[in-house]
Design a protein around this motif. Structure first.
Motif, mmCIF file in Angstrom:
data_model
loop_
_atom_site.group_PDB
_atom_site.id
_atom_site.type_symbol
_atom_site.label_atom_id
_atom_site.label_comp_id
_atom_site.label_asym_id
_atom_site.label_seq_id
_atom_site.Cartn_x
_atom_site.Cartn_y
_atom_site.Cartn_z
ATOM 1 N N LYS A 38 0.503 -1.221 0.041
ATOM 2 C CA LYS A 38 0.872 0.262 0.022
ATOM 3 C C LYS A 38 0.881 0.989 0.408
ATOM 4 O O LYS A 38 1.883 1.343 0.618
ATOM 5 C CB LYS A 38 -0.494 0.025 1.211
ATOM 6 C CG LYS A 38 -1.664 -0.914 0.653
ATOM 7 C CD LYS A 38 -3.085 -0.497 2.256
ATOM 8 C CE LYS A 38 -3.953 -2.008 1.755
ATOM 9 N NZ LYS A 38 -5.078 -1.631 2.997
ATOM 10 N N ASN A 39 -0.054 1.946 -0.990
ATOM 11 C CA ASN A 39 1.544 3.550 -0.906
ATOM 12 C C ASN A 39 0.489 4.086 0.348
ATOM 13 O O ASN A 39 -0.253 4.291 0.946
ATOM 14 C CB ASN A 39 1.661 4.115 -2.092
ATOM 15 C CG ASN A 39 -0.358 4.728 -2.431
ATOM 16 O OD1 ASN A 39 -0.814 4.486 -1.656
ATOM 17 N ND2 ASN A 39 -0.023 5.400 -4.168
ATOM 18 N N LYS A 40 1.931 5.746 0.378
ATOM 19 C CA LYS A 40 0.856 6.380 1.295
ATOM 20 C C LYS A 40 -0.053 6.990 1.261
ATOM 21 O O LYS A 40 -0.742 7.591 2.026
ATOM 22 C CB LYS A 40 2.347 7.490 1.511
ATOM 23 C CG LYS A 40 2.125 8.901 -0.128
ATOM 24 C CD LYS A 40 2.905 9.389 0.179
ATOM 25 C CE LYS A 40 2.900 10.513 -1.160
ATOM 26 N NZ LYS A 40 4.334 11.386 -1.328
ATOM 27 N N ASN A 41 -0.721 6.712 0.196
ATOM 28 C CA ASN A 41 -2.440 7.131 -0.060
ATOM 29 C C ASN A 41 -3.082 5.649 0.327
ATOM 30 O O ASN A 41 -4.135 6.041 0.412
ATOM 31 C CB ASN A 41 -2.713 7.667 -1.287
ATOM 32 C CG ASN A 41 -1.778 8.851 -1.574
ATOM 33 O OD1 ASN A 41 -1.377 9.641 -1.209
ATOM 34 N ND2 ASN A 41 -1.505 9.161 -2.716
ATOM 35 N N GLY A 42 -2.700 4.808 0.904
ATOM 36 C CA GLY A 42 -3.340 3.880 1.276
ATOM 37 C C GLY A 42 -3.959 2.332 0.049
ATOM 38 O O GLY A 42 -4.326 1.713 0.194
ATOM 39 N N GLU A 43 -3.084 3.204 -1.418
ATOM 40 C CA GLU A 43 -3.784 2.952 -2.236
ATOM 41 C C GLU A 43 -3.014 0.785 -2.710
ATOM 42 O O GLU A 43 -1.540 1.182 -2.572
ATOM 43 C CB GLU A 43 -4.263 3.001 -3.744
ATOM 44 C CG GLU A 43 -4.594 4.494 -3.601
ATOM 45 C CD GLU A 43 -4.329 5.842 -4.596
ATOM 46 O OE1 GLU A 43 -3.318 5.689 -4.908
ATOM 47 O OE2 GLU A 43 -5.377 5.968 -4.881
ATOM 48 N N ARG A 44 -3.423 0.191 -3.210
ATOM 49 C CA ARG A 44 -3.023 -1.046 -3.142
ATOM 50 C C ARG A 44 -1.747 -0.866 -4.281
ATOM 51 O O ARG A 44 -2.427 -0.116 -5.317
ATOM 52 C CB ARG A 44 -4.221 -2.410 -4.085
ATOM 53 C CG ARG A 44 -2.838 -3.381 -3.763
ATOM 54 C CD ARG A 44 -3.510 -4.203 -3.857
ATOM 55 N NE ARG A 44 -2.970 -5.418 -4.275
ATOM 56 C CZ ARG A 44 -3.853 -6.962 -4.241
ATOM 57 N NH1 ARG A 44 -4.264 -7.589 -3.508
ATOM 58 N NH2 ARG A 44 -3.284 -7.687 -5.043
ATOM 59 N N VAL A 45 -1.071 -1.115 -4.694
ATOM 60 C CA VAL A 45 -0.154 -1.252 -5.700
ATOM 61 C C VAL A 45 0.831 -2.612 -5.578
ATOM 62 O O VAL A 45 1.506 -2.781 -5.125
ATOM 63 C CB VAL A 45 1.437 -0.182 -5.666
ATOM 64 C CG1 VAL A 45 2.636 -0.664 -6.822
ATOM 65 C CG2 VAL A 45 0.635 1.392 -4.939
ATOM 66 N N ASP A 46 0.827 -2.886 -7.052
ATOM 67 C CA ASP A 46 1.179 -3.806 -7.961
ATOM 68 C C ASP A 46 2.629 -4.532 -8.471
ATOM 69 O O ASP A 46 2.954 -3.401 -9.436
ATOM 70 C CB ASP A 46 0.200 -5.487 -8.622
ATOM 71 C CG ASP A 46 -1.313 -5.400 -7.269
ATOM 72 O OD1 ASP A 46 -0.736 -5.532 -6.650
ATOM 73 O OD2 ASP A 46 -1.876 -6.077 -7.954
ATOM 74 N N GLN A 47 4.156 -4.440 -7.880
ATOM 75 C CA GLN A 47 4.999 -3.764 -9.094
ATOM 76 C C GLN A 47 5.643 -6.002 -9.099
ATOM 77 O O GLN A 47 6.147 -6.507 -8.094
ATOM 78 C CB GLN A 47 6.151 -3.873 -7.777
ATOM 79 C CG GLN A 47 7.829 -3.369 -8.892
ATOM 80 C CD GLN A 47 8.298 -2.548 -8.075
ATOM 81 O OE1 GLN A 47 8.433 -2.120 -6.706
ATOM 82 N NE2 GLN A 47 9.672 -2.769 -7.813
ATOM 83 N N THR A 48 5.645 -5.922 -10.826
ATOM 84 C CA THR A 48 5.665 -7.173 -11.370
ATOM 85 C C THR A 48 7.014 -7.211 -11.898
ATOM 86 O O THR A 48 7.532 -6.024 -12.188
ATOM 87 C CB THR A 48 4.575 -7.540 -12.287
ATOM 88 O OG1 THR A 48 3.903 -7.606 -11.546
ATOM 89 C CG2 THR A 48 4.977 -8.637 -12.636
ATOM 90 N N GLU A 49 7.930 -8.321 -11.520
ATOM 91 C CA GLU A 49 9.103 -8.356 -11.961
ATOM 92 C C GLU A 49 9.699 -9.234 -12.862
ATOM 93 O O GLU A 49 8.373 -10.904 -11.916
ATOM 94 C CB GLU A 49 10.394 -8.425 -10.494
ATOM 95 C CG GLU A 49 10.719 -7.160 -9.952
ATOM 96 C CD GLU A 49 11.626 -6.346 -10.424
ATOM 97 O OE1 GLU A 49 11.610 -6.115 -11.475
ATOM 98 O OE2 GLU A 49 11.239 -5.034 -9.401
ATOM 99 N N TRP A 50 9.715 -9.480 -13.799
ATOM 100 C CA TRP A 50 10.190 -10.444 -14.959
ATOM 101 C C TRP A 50 11.334 -11.539 -14.495
ATOM 102 O O TRP A 50 12.585 -10.595 -14.285
ATOM 103 C CB TRP A 50 9.938 -9.931 -16.861
ATOM 104 C CG TRP A 50 8.084 -9.626 -16.215
ATOM 105 C CD1 TRP A 50 7.526 -8.645 -16.140
ATOM 106 C CD2 TRP A 50 7.311 -10.554 -16.758
ATOM 107 N NE1 TRP A 50 6.469 -8.621 -16.292
ATOM 108 C CE2 TRP A 50 6.162 -9.841 -16.694
ATOM 109 C CE3 TRP A 50 7.408 -12.024 -17.354
ATOM 110 C CZ2 TRP A 50 4.877 -10.567 -16.848
ATOM 111 C CZ3 TRP A 50 6.055 -13.024 -17.198
ATOM 112 C CH2 TRP A 50 5.141 -11.962 -17.239
ATOM 113 N N HIS A 51 11.807 -12.194 -15.085
ATOM 114 C CA HIS A 51 12.897 -12.472 -14.569
ATOM 115 C C HIS A 51 12.951 -14.250 -15.177
ATOM 116 O O HIS A 51 11.379 -14.827 -16.080
ATOM 117 C CB HIS A 51 12.541 -14.070 -13.578
ATOM 118 C CG HIS A 51 12.624 -13.018 -12.050
ATOM 119 N ND1 HIS A 51 13.131 -12.627 -11.158
ATOM 120 C CD2 HIS A 51 11.440 -13.378 -11.967
ATOM 121 C CE1 HIS A 51 12.914 -11.626 -10.444
ATOM 122 N NE2 HIS A 51 11.318 -12.260 -10.329
#
Length: 144
Positions: A38-51
């Motif tokens: 959750k960012n500072k605004n309380g919103e859910r953030v997804d961060q995807t990494e590709w391997h």
């Protein structure tokens, strides 16, 4: 010294399989791992990494038969960096995970196939893990 990578993620595309001289199988595919916060605004953030995943010999042959786009996999292996020159003489670099152990985490269907994650029924029940498949530790690693 330790060089160990442990990933749980979803397969981005069906594996590409090659057979080298001598019949040695090599499988390559991408694996996506996603971190949620959750960012500072309380919103859910997804961060995807590709391997970039590389499997050799027996694991490559198993991947050829069973691994499909969307499946959830557990991969354990080593981080490898390699470089090469393209046809224009420009040096290129890539980082790969050379898998030593693979476990299929997607649910198994009645016909024995594994269901890709994006087609799996939504459930909170835990999926019994499939046996982990490991590559024997060969001291004569191929140089690429």
């Amino acid at each position: 010294m330790v060089n160990k990578a442990i990933l749980i993620g979803n397969v981005g595309a069906d594996p590409e399989i090659r057979y080298l001289d001598g019949g040695v199988a090599v499988a390559r595919f991408s694996l996506a791992t996603t971190e949620s916060y959750k960012n500072k605004n309380g919103e859910r953030v997804d961060q995807t990494e590709w391997h970039n995943i590389v499997l050799w010999r027996n694991l490559a042959e198993i991947a050829e038969k069973y691994v499909k786009k969307g499946m959830r996999l557990y991969i354990e292996g080593r981080i490898r960096n390699r470089s090469w020159e393209d046809q224009n003489g420009i040096k290129k670099y890539t980082t790969e995970i050379q898998g030593d152990t693979m476990q299929m985490l997607s649910p198994k269907q009645d016909n024995g196939d594994y269901t890709p994650r994006n087609n799996a029924p939504s459930t909170n029940a835990s999926i019994p893990p499939q046996p982990a498949i490991s590559e024997p530790d060969d001291s004569d690693d191929l140089p690429f």
